[in-house]
Design a protein around this motif. Structure first.
Motif, PDB file in Angstrom:
ATOM      1  N   TYR A 165       0.831  -1.203   0.000  1.00  0.00           N
ATOM      2  CA  TYR A 165       0.000   0.000   0.000  1.00  0.00           C
ATOM      3  C   TYR A 165       0.867   1.255   0.000  1.00  0.00           C
ATOM      4  O   TYR A 165       0.570   2.230  -0.698  1.00  0.00           O
ATOM      5  CB  TYR A 165      -0.933  -0.007   1.214  1.00  0.00           C
ATOM      6  CG  TYR A 165      -1.328   1.367   1.710  1.00  0.00           C
ATOM      7  CD1 TYR A 165      -2.256   2.148   1.022  1.00  0.00           C
ATOM      8  CD2 TYR A 165      -0.742   1.896   2.857  1.00  0.00           C
ATOM      9  CE1 TYR A 165      -2.593   3.423   1.474  1.00  0.00           C
ATOM     10  CE2 TYR A 165      -1.075   3.154   3.319  1.00  0.00           C
ATOM     11  CZ  TYR A 165      -2.000   3.920   2.632  1.00  0.00           C
ATOM     12  OH  TYR A 165      -2.325   5.171   3.078  1.00  0.00           O
ATOM     13  N   VAL A 166       1.955   1.237   0.778  1.00  0.00           N
ATOM     14  CA  VAL A 166       2.845   2.394   0.845  1.00  0.00           C
ATOM     15  C   VAL A 166       3.442   2.683  -0.528  1.00  0.00           C
ATOM     16  O   VAL A 166       3.479   3.834  -0.978  1.00  0.00           O
ATOM     17  CB  VAL A 166       3.961   2.149   1.886  1.00  0.00           C
ATOM     18  CG1 VAL A 166       4.990   3.267   1.839  1.00  0.00           C
ATOM     19  CG2 VAL A 166       3.363   2.037   3.289  1.00  0.00           C
ATOM     20  N   GLY A 208      -5.773   2.144  -3.765  1.00  0.00           N
ATOM     21  CA  GLY A 208      -6.893   1.203  -3.695  1.00  0.00           C
ATOM     22  C   GLY A 208      -7.314   0.694  -5.056  1.00  0.00           C
ATOM     23  O   GLY A 208      -7.679  -0.474  -5.211  1.00  0.00           O
ATOM     24  N   ALA A 209      -7.253   1.565  -6.069  1.00  0.00           N
ATOM     25  CA  ALA A 209      -7.625   1.153  -7.427  1.00  0.00           C
ATOM     26  C   ALA A 209      -6.709   0.046  -7.922  1.00  0.00           C
ATOM     27  O   ALA A 209      -7.170  -0.923  -8.552  1.00  0.00           O
ATOM     28  CB  ALA A 209      -7.563   2.355  -8.367  1.00  0.00           C
ATOM     29  N   TRP A 210      -5.417   0.165  -7.636  1.00  0.00           N
ATOM     30  CA  TRP A 210      -4.490  -0.900  -8.039  1.00  0.00           C
ATOM     31  C   TRP A 210      -4.810  -2.198  -7.308  1.00  0.00           C
ATOM     32  O   TRP A 210      -4.842  -3.270  -7.921  1.00  0.00           O
ATOM     33  CB  TRP A 210      -3.047  -0.480  -7.748  1.00  0.00           C
ATOM     34  CG  TRP A 210      -2.078  -1.629  -7.882  1.00  0.00           C
ATOM     35  CD1 TRP A 210      -1.697  -2.247  -9.036  1.00  0.00           C
ATOM     36  CD2 TRP A 210      -1.413  -2.306  -6.810  1.00  0.00           C
ATOM     37  NE1 TRP A 210      -0.807  -3.274  -8.741  1.00  0.00           N
ATOM     38  CE2 TRP A 210      -0.623  -3.326  -7.389  1.00  0.00           C
ATOM     39  CE3 TRP A 210      -1.401  -2.146  -5.420  1.00  0.00           C
ATOM     40  CZ2 TRP A 210       0.173  -4.185  -6.623  1.00  0.00           C
ATOM     41  CZ3 TRP A 210      -0.608  -2.994  -4.660  1.00  0.00           C
ATOM     42  CH2 TRP A 210       0.156  -3.996  -5.264  1.00  0.00           C
ATOM     43  N   VAL A 211      -5.071  -2.116  -6.002  1.00  0.00           N
ATOM     44  CA  VAL A 211      -5.399  -3.318  -5.236  1.00  0.00           C
ATOM     45  C   VAL A 211      -6.652  -3.985  -5.799  1.00  0.00           C
ATOM     46  O   VAL A 211      -6.719  -5.214  -5.932  1.00  0.00           O
ATOM     47  CB  VAL A 211      -5.586  -2.987  -3.742  1.00  0.00           C
ATOM     48  CG1 VAL A 211      -6.117  -4.202  -2.978  1.00  0.00           C
ATOM     49  CG2 VAL A 211      -4.265  -2.512  -3.137  1.00  0.00           C
ATOM     50  N   ASP A 236      -5.408  -5.249   6.586  1.00  0.00           N
ATOM     51  CA  ASP A 236      -4.030  -4.817   6.845  1.00  0.00           C
ATOM     52  C   ASP A 236      -3.730  -3.492   6.150  1.00  0.00           C
ATOM     53  O   ASP A 236      -3.093  -2.596   6.722  1.00  0.00           O
ATOM     54  CB  ASP A 236      -3.042  -5.881   6.348  1.00  0.00           C
ATOM     55  CG  ASP A 236      -2.954  -7.087   7.270  1.00  0.00           C
ATOM     56  OD1 ASP A 236      -3.352  -6.973   8.438  1.00  0.00           O
ATOM     57  OD2 ASP A 236      -2.480  -8.148   6.809  1.00  0.00           O
ATOM     58  N   ALA A 237      -4.167  -3.367   4.893  1.00  0.00           N
ATOM     59  CA  ALA A 237      -3.942  -2.122   4.161  1.00  0.00           C
ATOM     60  C   ALA A 237      -4.686  -0.968   4.826  1.00  0.00           C
ATOM     61  O   ALA A 237      -4.145   0.141   4.956  1.00  0.00           O
ATOM     62  CB  ALA A 237      -4.383  -2.271   2.710  1.00  0.00           C
ATOM     63  N   LEU A 238      -5.914  -1.215   5.250  1.00  0.00           N
ATOM     64  CA  LEU A 238      -6.687  -0.178   5.926  1.00  0.00           C
ATOM     65  C   LEU A 238      -6.050   0.203   7.257  1.00  0.00           C
ATOM     66  O   LEU A 238      -6.082   1.372   7.663  1.00  0.00           O
ATOM     67  CB  LEU A 238      -8.124  -0.652   6.142  1.00  0.00           C
ATOM     68  CG  LEU A 238      -8.983  -0.779   4.883  1.00  0.00           C
ATOM     69  CD1 LEU A 238     -10.331  -1.416   5.217  1.00  0.00           C
ATOM     70  CD2 LEU A 238      -9.195   0.591   4.232  1.00  0.00           C
ATOM     71  N   SER A 239      -5.440  -0.770   7.910  1.00  0.00           N
ATOM     72  CA  SER A 239      -4.744  -0.492   9.159  1.00  0.00           C
ATOM     73  C   SER A 239      -3.564   0.438   8.921  1.00  0.00           C
ATOM     74  O   SER A 239      -3.315   1.364   9.707  1.00  0.00           O
ATOM     75  CB  SER A 239      -4.258  -1.805   9.790  1.00  0.00           C
ATOM     76  OG  SER A 239      -3.463  -1.562  10.933  1.00  0.00           O
ATOM     77  N   ALA A 241      -3.293   2.591   6.380  1.00  0.00           N
ATOM     78  CA  ALA A 241      -3.848   3.899   6.024  1.00  0.00           C
ATOM     79  C   ALA A 241      -4.308   4.651   7.270  1.00  0.00           C
ATOM     80  O   ALA A 241      -4.095   5.860   7.404  1.00  0.00           O
ATOM     81  CB  ALA A 241      -5.008   3.726   5.047  1.00  0.00           C
ATOM     82  N   SER A 242      -4.922   3.928   8.194  1.00  0.00           N
ATOM     83  CA  SER A 242      -5.388   4.543   9.428  1.00  0.00           C
ATOM     84  C   SER A 242      -4.230   5.004  10.298  1.00  0.00           C
ATOM     85  O   SER A 242      -4.274   6.078  10.916  1.00  0.00           O
ATOM     86  CB  SER A 242      -6.258   3.554  10.207  1.00  0.00           C
ATOM     87  OG  SER A 242      -6.618   4.069  11.471  1.00  0.00           O
TER      88      SER A 242
END
Length: 293
Positions: A165-166, A208-211, A236-239, A241-242
């Motif tokens: 995500y990073v 998110g679009a790539w995911v 995990d990705a949302l974690s 981002a949060s």
């Protein structure tokens, strides 16, 4: 997310640098500010004092070494460096085909992995700077030790998709830069509806679009890079981002939240726009058209 063990990976988008003890700090002007503001908010430390003074940051950049060992999905599943290389190959493939459908021409970027400190087109960077995109040389810079901080210091659950995500977020900044989205923005103002926040939330949305498309993206052999994403991996990705939301960082470092100083957006909004991209693709990512992003 898990890479297909048999997928062939082109690691050419990522290079690795050793420790550079002669960095040039300063220079880069407003371009350096972009990376340092990002880093300052992620780390809760004001790094913008690096701007100005010193020598210019564009010269003397050391050459990176290729990640020749990172040629398969199996390697990507077993090594963070190879995982970044595989993610970069997938991201490059995705945006190369996606941008023309949005009426834009794609221009590629590269990821530089470094340890400790390095030179960039935006000036000197250290591990304290955190991952950032430098518009001056159109490269993404990452010291992978940051991922330990993401878990231990910022409370992210971690995991492969959090790491990717990073990279996808920083790749989103390259899309913004190369397509002209960054032009004409007022990045000096702050607050929940500022251009700075809209820019960051859009990068989250692009990630998110790539995911959302990742399990359909194929390499040059026609083999998909990644297995379908699971709910646990999205969590995990949302974690992640949060964990780097302005409100959460301010609460942990200052003991109070001051929305008028935000440059990246709240944890809730960062998660929201990531999911907007995941479900709607990059066409749903215009954070500049909504009254409150």
């Amino acid at each position: 997310m898990t890479f297909n063990d048999n997928a062939r990976i082109n690691p050419g988008k990522v290079s690795r640098r050793g420790r550079n003890t002669g960095i040039a700090v300063g220079g880069g002007g407003s371009l350096l500010v972009i990376g340092l503001i990002i880093a300052s908010q992620v780390l809760g430390v004001d790094l913008t004092g690096l701007v100005g003074g010193g020598t210019t940051g564009g010269g003397g950049q050391e050459q990176g070494q290729p990640l020749s060992e990172c040629t398969t999905g199996e390697a990507a599943n077993n090594s963070i460096n190879c995982r970044i290389a595989a993610a970069a190959d997938s991201l490059d493939t995705y945006w190369e085909s996606e941008l023309p459908t949005l009426g834009q021409t794609y221009r590629t970027t590269n990821v530089v992995l470094f340890s400790g400190q390095t030179n960039t087109g935006c000036g000197g960077a250290t591990s304290a700077t955190g991952p950032f995109y430098c518009p001056a040389d159109e490269r993404i810079y990452v010291d992978t030790a940051f991922y330990d901080d993401l878990r231990s210091r910022f409370g992210s659950s971690g995991g492969p998709l959090a790491e990717m995500y990073v990279i996808a977020h920083e790749w989103g900044h390259h899309i913004q830069n190369s397509t002209g989205i960054m032009e004409g923005l007022d990045r000096q103002t702050t607050g929940p509806s500022s251009d700075s926040v809209r820019l960051e939330l859009q990068a989250d949305c692009f990630a998110g679009a790539w995911v959302g498309a990742a399990s359909t993206i194929k390499n040059d052999d026609g083999v998909v890079f990644l297995d379908p994403v699971t709910e646990a991996q999205i969590a995990d990705a949302l974690s992640a981002a949060s964990a780097v939301g302005d409100d959460r960082i301010q609460q942990s470092t200052q003991g109070q939240v001051t929305p008028e100083s935000w440059t990246h957006g709240s944890s809730e909004k960062r998660q929201q726009w990531f999911m907007t991209g995941l479900n709607g693709g990059p066409g749903a990512c215009n954070t500049f058209e909504v009254a409150t992003p």
